[in-house]
Design a protein around this motif. Structure first.
Motif, PDB file in Angstrom:
ATOM      1  N   LYS A 117       0.858  -1.190   0.000  1.00 16.96           N
ATOM      2  CA  LYS A 117       0.000   0.000   0.000  1.00 16.96           C
ATOM      3  C   LYS A 117       0.889   1.233   0.000  1.00 16.96           C
ATOM      4  O   LYS A 117       1.991   1.210   0.527  1.00 16.96           O
ATOM      5  N   ASP A 118       0.378   2.320  -0.556  1.00 23.27           N
ATOM      6  CA  ASP A 118       1.113   3.584  -0.556  1.00 23.27           C
ATOM      7  C   ASP A 118       0.929   4.342   0.751  1.00 23.27           C
ATOM      8  O   ASP A 118       1.768   5.154   1.122  1.00 23.27           O
ATOM      9  N   TYR A 119      -0.190   4.110   1.429  1.00 20.04           N
ATOM     10  CA  TYR A 119      -0.504   4.867   2.642  1.00 20.04           C
ATOM     11  C   TYR A 119      -1.117   3.940   3.686  1.00 20.04           C
ATOM     12  O   TYR A 119      -1.971   3.114   3.357  1.00 20.04           O
ATOM     13  N   TRP A 120      -0.661   4.067   4.913  1.00 21.58           N
ATOM     14  CA  TRP A 120      -1.220   3.316   6.044  1.00 21.58           C
ATOM     15  C   TRP A 120      -1.662   4.310   7.102  1.00 21.58           C
ATOM     16  O   TRP A 120      -0.889   5.174   7.508  1.00 21.58           O
TER      17      TRP A 120
END
Length: 89
Positions: A3-6
């Protein structure tokens, strides 16, 4: 799956306390997310580095701390040495 963002909430789900003994244990450091499931005996519940699991551990890693920061510590920016330590991650 990468994922690019968490979000903080999403990371918290992967702190090693679920019932899946082979599931991921994640922590974030300096904008990167690490899956440390192979080190479950270090990062799992009750283990030495569990404080890092399921969270943004950037400040703790930079300061080489294994306990929560106080509110006063949290309010101070990282110093040059701490930033250098963080760069090693």
């Amino acid at each position: 799956e990468p994922k690019d963002y968490w979000s903080v909430e999403e990371l918290a789900q992967y702190n090693g306390t679920n019932d899946d003994e082979n599931g991921p244990i994640l922590f974030a450091a300096n904008g990167l997310v690490f899956n440390v499931w192979k080190g479950r005996n270090f990062y799992g519940p009750g283990c030495e580095y569990h404080i890092f699991a399921g969270r943004d551990a950037t400040r703790l890693l930079a300061k080489s701390k294994l306990e929560e920061e106080t509110e006063e510590e949290k309010s101070k920016p990282l110093n040059v040495a701490e930033k250098a330590a963080l760069a090693g991650w």
